[in-house]
Design a protein around this motif. Structure first.
Motif, PDB file in Angstrom:
ATOM      1  N   SER A   1       1.604   8.450  -6.446  1.00 40.73           N
ATOM      2  CA  SER A   1       1.001   7.446  -7.183  1.00 40.73           C
ATOM      3  C   SER A   1      -0.631   7.449  -7.289  1.00 40.73           C
ATOM      4  O   SER A   1      -1.305   7.497  -8.217  1.00 40.73           O
ATOM      5  CB  SER A   1       1.172   6.439  -6.551  1.00 40.73           C
TER       6      SER A   1
ATOM      7  N   GLY B   1       2.242   3.050  -8.847  1.00 39.94           N
ATOM      8  CA  GLY B   1       3.264   2.607  -7.932  1.00 39.94           C
ATOM      9  C   GLY B   1       4.411   1.502  -8.271  1.00 39.94           C
ATOM     10  O   GLY B   1       5.250   2.043  -8.119  1.00 39.94           O
TER      11      GLY B   1
ATOM     12  N   ASP C   1      10.647   9.432  -0.683  1.00 39.58           N
ATOM     13  CA  ASP C   1      10.433   8.586   0.284  1.00 39.58           C
ATOM     14  C   ASP C   1       9.189   7.851   0.161  1.00 39.58           C
ATOM     15  O   ASP C   1       8.304   8.116  -0.631  1.00 39.58           O
ATOM     16  CB  ASP C   1      10.471   9.477   1.528  1.00 39.58           C
ATOM     17  N   PRO C   2       8.933   6.562   0.940  1.00 43.17           N
ATOM     18  CA  PRO C   2       7.716   5.902   0.635  1.00 43.17           C
ATOM     19  C   PRO C   2       6.301   6.513   0.705  1.00 43.17           C
ATOM     20  O   PRO C   2       5.553   6.402  -0.106  1.00 43.17           O
ATOM     21  CB  PRO C   2       7.851   4.696   1.786  1.00 43.17           C
ATOM     22  N   LEU C   3       6.297   7.440   1.709  1.00 51.38           N
ATOM     23  CA  LEU C   3       4.944   8.107   1.786  1.00 51.38           C
ATOM     24  C   LEU C   3       4.943   8.873   0.539  1.00 51.38           C
ATOM     25  O   LEU C   3       3.532   9.254   0.007  1.00 51.38           O
ATOM     26  CB  LEU C   3       4.923   8.902   3.067  1.00 51.38           C
ATOM     27  N   SER C   4       5.766   9.833   0.088  1.00 51.35           N
ATOM     28  CA  SER C   4       5.567  10.514  -1.045  1.00 51.35           C
ATOM     29  C   SER C   4       5.233   9.800  -2.312  1.00 51.35           C
ATOM     30  O   SER C   4       4.605  10.358  -3.155  1.00 51.35           O
ATOM     31  CB  SER C   4       6.744  11.232  -1.215  1.00 51.35           C
ATOM     32  N   LYS C   5       5.949   8.536  -2.460  1.00 55.84           N
ATOM     33  CA  LYS C   5       5.548   7.843  -3.623  1.00 55.84           C
ATOM     34  C   LYS C   5       4.025   7.219  -3.507  1.00 55.84           C
ATOM     35  O   LYS C   5       3.611   7.533  -4.728  1.00 55.84           O
ATOM     36  CB  LYS C   5       6.433   6.543  -3.505  1.00 55.84           C
ATOM     37  N   VAL C   6       3.853   7.042  -2.630  1.00 52.11           N
ATOM     38  CA  VAL C   6       2.180   6.641  -2.333  1.00 52.11           C
ATOM     39  C   VAL C   6       1.545   7.708  -2.824  1.00 52.11           C
ATOM     40  O   VAL C   6       0.494   7.810  -3.644  1.00 52.11           O
ATOM     41  CB  VAL C   6       1.830   6.243  -0.788  1.00 52.11           C
TER      42      VAL C   6
ATOM     43  N   TRP D   1       8.030   2.777  -9.225  1.00 55.54           N
ATOM     44  CA  TRP D   1       8.486   2.866  -7.871  1.00 55.54           C
ATOM     45  C   TRP D   1      10.048   3.184  -8.031  1.00 55.54           C
ATOM     46  O   TRP D   1      10.559   3.934  -6.972  1.00 55.54           O
ATOM     47  CB  TRP D   1       8.266   1.475  -7.198  1.00 55.54           C
ATOM     48  N   ASP D   2      10.967   2.339  -8.587  1.00 56.09           N
ATOM     49  CA  ASP D   2      12.433   2.425  -8.948  1.00 56.09           C
ATOM     50  C   ASP D   2      12.778   3.214 -10.113  1.00 56.09           C
ATOM     51  O   ASP D   2      14.062   3.255 -10.290  1.00 56.09           O
ATOM     52  CB  ASP D   2      13.152   1.080  -8.710  1.00 56.09           C
TER      53      ASP D   2
END
Length: 458
Positions: free
Chosen positions: A281, A259, A273-278, A263-264
């Protein structure tokens, strides 16, 4: 050591795996296994068969477009047989047909299951079969209805894709019926979450899963005031404690690492979006230790993420599981050996248990042997191919750890490199089993000792 009257159980295991790989190679080499207008070279058939039997997932050919339906079923069967264990599968069939297991089969199955002391093999095989089929059926139900309703597959396609991916998931094989693995479903939690939960549970190993099941039974017995059976232990075994805690630590550490590093990254997690990133990860943390599916482009990851992924692939999952690597138990034992030496203590203790010195030597042997194999293979491929060192190291560790992740160079490898990776996959599946079991079963007793002398180290 092989006895005068027959083969050592580890030799039987290695021979059985080799035989089924050759049979799979022949079946995949047949024209009926390839899609219309496609032909399969012998080396590609051998590589795919080895990858399937060793439940790895690396492929030199596009699984979606190159293979016919027959070829897909051959790969699925090879994964299932490889995951269960060739010899364990044969012993189970013999038990179902004859109602008994010979002493020879008992020793052989014990070797395949990575245990030094012979268990109740009938119960072992029954538990393996029940857990494997039960988890696969549960995941199949999830995938079948999702493919049928969300993606409007025909019921035949939904069933076929569900069966294939449930087999691949629980057996920790990174084969998928899509050219981009599971990237196309990266935003679909109803597919991604059940897949990585199944993969994670399978990586815990059959003994741990059986103990978890028995613990739930114990809770139910107590809740209803029933007398627990004699075999229901009130405490977790040391093996289960090691596996559960180390799995949790690696899951969290891996997810945080991926993550933070990605992240970037505009080619991986950046646009999400943040949830999909989590979720991605976590998915990327689970898969390197076991299966080899990917929900983001591995080739687009930062080189630092590759390094972290290689560490996860090297460690792998639990013993007596379909995961690869040196195994969690080996890594934890080695960690405590180092920790004990730093503290200057005499005995290696984990929790309230002392580890035998023979186990410490086995852990050091497995780690050292695997490291030497990886280093030698990387050097050889670096000298004979034009790929970058980072790409070669990733490919070699993935093959040795029977993971199946790739930076994208597998299909472009020359034949000698494909053959080397095939050997690495077979070593990764059998090496730790053969080494650990051989060391555990061999006890050479000396009736004298040489005088001590301390060479300089460090």
């Amino acid at each position: 050591m092989a006895s005068r009257k027959g083969f050592h159980p580890t030799q039987i295991v290695a021979g059985a795996f080799t035989a089924i790989i050759l049979l799979g190679t022949f079946l995949l080499w047949l024209p009926i296994s390839a899609a219309q207008g496609k032909t399969t070279g012998f080396m590609d058939a051998l590589f795919t068969s080895t990858s399937a039997v060793t439940v790895t997932g690396l492929g030199t050919l596009d699984t979606e477009t190159h293979w016919s339906m027959f070829g897909h079923w051959v790969i699925a069967v090879l994964i299932q047989v490889g995951g269960f264990g060739i010899v364990g599968f044969a012993s189970l069939v013999g038990y179902l047909l004859e109602g008994r297991i010979s002493l020879k089969n008992k020793m052989t199955t014990t070797s395949e299951a990575s245990v030094a002391v012979a268990p109740d093999v009938k119960s072992l095989l029954k538990n393996i079969a029940k857990l494997m089929l039960g988890f696969q059926l549960l995941l199949l139900i999830f995938l079948f209805f999702r493919f049928l309703t969300k993606y409007e597959y025909s019921w035949q396609d939904a069933l076929g894709h569900g069966v294939f991916h449930s087999i691949a998931s629980f057996n920790n094989a990174g084969f998928a019926l899509y050219s981009d693995s599971l990237i196309g479903f990266a935003r679909d939690g109803w597919i991604i979450v059940p897949v990585f939960i199944t993969v994670f549970l399978a990586s815990l190993g059959f003994p741990v899963l059986v103990e978890i099941r028995d613990r739930f039974k114990l809770k139910l017995y107590k809740a209803f005031g029933k007398q627990p059976d004699y075999w229901m232990r009130p405490q977790w075994s040391l093996n289960s404690r090691i596996i559960l805690w180390s799995s949790f630590v690696l899951l969290v550490a891996g997810a945080i690492g991926v993550g933070v590093l990605e992240w970037d990254n505009p080619k991986t997690l950046g646009p999400l979006d943040p949830l999909s990133k989590v979720l991605d990860s976590i998915f990327a943390s689970v898969m390197p230790r076991t299966a080899g599916f990917n929900a983001m482009d591995i080739g687009a990851m930062h080189p630092s993420t590759w390094l972290g992924t290689e560490i996860l692939m090297f460690v792998g999952g639990a013993s007596a599981s379909t995961a690869g690597g040196i195994k969690l138990g080996t890594a934890v034992v080695l960690f405590y050996v180092i920790y004990t030496e730093i503290r200057g203590e005499a005995a290696v203790n984990i929790g309230n248990r002392r580890l035998p010195r023979s186990m410490q030597r086995q852990a050091l042997t497995i780690v050292s042997l695997t490291t030497f194999v990886i280093i030698g293979s990387v050097m050889l491929l670096r000298l004979t191919t034009n790929f970058d060192l980072d790409q070669i190291l990733f490919e070699v560790v993935s093959a040795t750890g029977t993971v199946g992740l790739s930076t994208g160079i597998t299909a472009s490898l020359p034949d000698h490199a494909k053959f080397l990776l095939s050997l690495l996959m077979l070593f990764g599946r059998l090496g730790p089993i053969v080494v650990a079991t051989s060391l555990a079963m061999r006890r050479t007793r000396r009736h004298f000792e040489y005088p001590k002398e301390r060479p300089l180290i460090g």
